[in-house]
Design an enzyme around this catalytic site. Structure first.
Site, short mmCIF file in Angstrom:
data_model
loop_
_atom_site.label_atom_id
_atom_site.label_comp_id
_atom_site.label_asym_id
_atom_site.label_seq_id
_atom_site.Cartn_x
_atom_site.Cartn_y
_atom_site.Cartn_z
N TYR A 73 -1.57 -0.37 -6.66
CA TYR A 73 -0.76 -1.57 -6.34
C TYR A 73 -0.62 -2.61 -7.44
O TYR A 73 0.03 -3.61 -7.24
CB TYR A 73 -1.31 -2.30 -5.08
CG TYR A 73 -1.31 -1.43 -3.86
CD1 TYR A 73 -0.11 -1.07 -3.25
CD2 TYR A 73 -2.50 -0.96 -3.33
CE1 TYR A 73 -0.11 -0.26 -2.13
CE2 TYR A 73 -2.50 -0.15 -2.20
CZ TYR A 73 -1.30 0.19 -1.61
OH TYR A 73 -1.30 0.99 -0.52
N TYR B 84 1.16 1.55 9.52
CA TYR B 84 0.55 2.08 8.30
C TYR B 84 -0.60 3.00 8.70
O TYR B 84 -1.53 2.58 9.39
CB TYR B 84 0.01 0.96 7.39
CG TYR B 84 -0.65 1.52 6.16
CD1 TYR B 84 0.12 1.99 5.09
CD2 TYR B 84 -2.04 1.64 6.08
CE1 TYR B 84 -0.48 2.55 3.97
CE2 TYR B 84 -2.65 2.19 4.96
CZ TYR B 84 -1.86 2.64 3.91
OH TYR B 84 -2.46 3.19 2.81
N ASP C 177 -5.20 5.28 16.01
CA ASP C 177 -5.72 5.15 14.64
C ASP C 177 -6.55 3.88 14.57
O ASP C 177 -6.04 2.78 14.41
CB ASP C 177 -4.54 5.11 13.66
CG ASP C 177 -5.00 4.89 12.21
OD1 ASP C 177 -6.21 4.69 11.99
OD2 ASP C 177 -4.13 4.91 11.31
N LYS D 190 -12.97 3.32 7.10
CA LYS D 190 -13.27 1.93 6.75
C LYS D 190 -14.69 1.46 7.17
O LYS D 190 -15.64 1.77 6.49
CB LYS D 190 -12.18 1.02 7.28
CG LYS D 190 -10.83 1.30 6.61
CD LYS D 190 -9.90 0.11 6.57
CE LYS D 190 -8.80 0.33 5.56
NZ LYS D 190 -7.49 0.61 6.10
#
Ligand code: PLP
Length: 421
Positions: free
Chosen positions: A15, A142, A234, A263
């Site tokens: 990014y 996402y 998700d 995560k």
């Protein structure tokens, strides 16, 4: 050469390839909610290092458990072999997930946990000779950066160069009181083609911390089940306390068929991915026919070090002090939101559990909009706070161990920014 000079010579960071991008900040140490650079400057990690850290950096208990595991078994092939950590982690997690979750499939990050979930659904129907091949997803979703995960994510600037190569997905709006009936009929029209519906429950993180109500999510889930459509929750971002309850699906009564985790799974210590599913899904693969196998395995599937970090993180997560911290952060966010919600520079302020998001007014000047993000980011860095805006959305999403003093310092700097930027 300094570390930054060496970095700029050899590293391609995600990014940040814009010519105008700031050089990276070298971090040498982490402790609690804070990170320290080489000169000893302290940063409060208000975004939990891309949302992964839940108990604070370099937590001594996780460090001890990982160190013990390292000298016992660092890794073993997870096909035809198993190990204590993988089994214990699956047992303990399945016990606290929605009751229908019966099997755990390991991988090594959030995107792969999603890839596995999507492949499970598509092959579930394939194995039964049924042609349900379409996937339903939410706009602005996402689900990761690998190709399958990208395909089920909303189309955006991130996906544009690859759009023609992504498989077709039906995207629907976030459910609200006004459109829920309409969404249900869209699903009914497609039902015989739909393999599954994948969603980020309650909050779309990368989409800009977009929040929607559990009530309408539940209605959508129920309707999908009535139409025979499988559900993938998700929870890569929402899992492990982010939404105030252990899992976002704890806010609804309908249970998903498949869940994805990463995560916070290891407390943010290591990469690990986990996809759980119902007995019904698993049974569609259990066969004497080799072609019914789910052929998916990564070299580091169920890595024992990552499993030991996850088990240690789970111990900390289940300690009563963690749920007290979740309530404390939620209450502090609420109070701060009340204080600033009418500020003319804020378009909206919204909260789910430990996540507080503020959408800055941008007006009609789009050049202001693009520079606003960079100004805000730099302003908070200078103040010793890592708050990485998503466009014009600032969000606080701290490790649960963050102190009241640290939280108040962040709030006060946001108030300053509202006056000065
Ligand atoms: C971050 C994220 C992913 C991807 O996880 P990675 O470990 O970064 O590949 C998938 N789904 C959601 C909801 C996420 O927030």
């Amino acid at each position: 050469m300094s570390l930054v000079e060496r970095d700029l010579k050899v590293i391609w960071h995600p990014y940040t390839q814009m010519k105008t991008a700031l050089p990276p900040i070298p971090i040498v140490k982490g402790e609690g909610a804070c990170l320290f650079d080489g000169e000893g400057k302290k940063y409060i990690d208000a975004v939990s290092s891309w949302w992964v850290n839940i108990h604070g950096h370099s937590h001594p208990y996780i460090a001890q458990k990982v160190a013990e595991q390292l000298s016992k078994l660092e890794h073993v092939i997870f096909a035809g072999f198993t190990h204590e950590g993988a089994v214990e982690l699956a047992e303990r997690l399945l016990a606290i997930l929605p009751g229908n979750q019966q099997k755990a499939f390991y991988s090594d990050n959030g995107s792969t946990a999603v890839e596995v979930a999507v492949k499970m659904c598509l092959q579930y129907w394939y194995n039964q000779g049924k042609s349900r091949t379409k996937i339903l997803a939410l706009k602005n979703a996402y689900h990761g950066d690998t190709f399958g995960a990208m395909a089920v994510s909303g189309r955006s600037a991130f996906t544009t160069p690859f759009d023609s190569m992504l498989f077709e997905v039906e995207f629907i709006d976030l459910p609200t009181i006004d459109n829920i009936e309409n969404l249900k009929s869209q699903i009914s029209n497609l039902k015989s083609q739909l393999a599954c519906f994948i969603f980020e429950p309650l909050i779309q993180g990368s989409g800009g911390m977009l929040m929607y109500e559990a009530e309408y999510l539940n209605e959508l889930m129920l309707h999908c089940h009535n139409e025979g459509v499988l559900l993938i929750a998700d929870e890569v971002f929402t899992g492990f306390g982010r939404t105030g309850k252990p899992f976002a699906c704890d806010h609804v009564t309908e249970q998903p068929d498949i869940m994805c985790f990463s995560k916070g799974l290891t407390g943010g210590t290591m990469a690990l991915g986990l996809t759980t599913c119902t007995q019904q899904i698993f049974d569609a693969f259990l066969s004497d026919d080799r072609l019914k196998t789910l052929f998916h395995g990564h070299s580091f599937t169920a890595n024992p070090i990552a499993c030991s970090a996850a088990l240690a993180s789970l111990d900390l997560f289940l300690d009563p002090s963690t749920s007290a911290n979740l309530k404390r952060i939620e209450a502090a966010h609420q109070q701060f939101a009340l204080k600033v919600k009418h500020h003319p520079k804020l378009k909206t302020i919204r909260q789910t559990g430990t996540i507080l998001a503020m959408e800055w007014q941008t007006g009609t000047d789009t050049s202001y909009f693009s520079s606003l993000r960079d100004k805000l980011y730099q302003y908070f860095l200078d103040a010793g706070i890592i708050l990485r805006p998503l466009g014009n959305v600032i969000y606080i999403l701290p490790p649960y161990c963050i102190t009241n003093e640290e939280l108040n310092y962040i709030y006060s700097k946001i108030e300053h920014a509202l006056e000065e930027i």
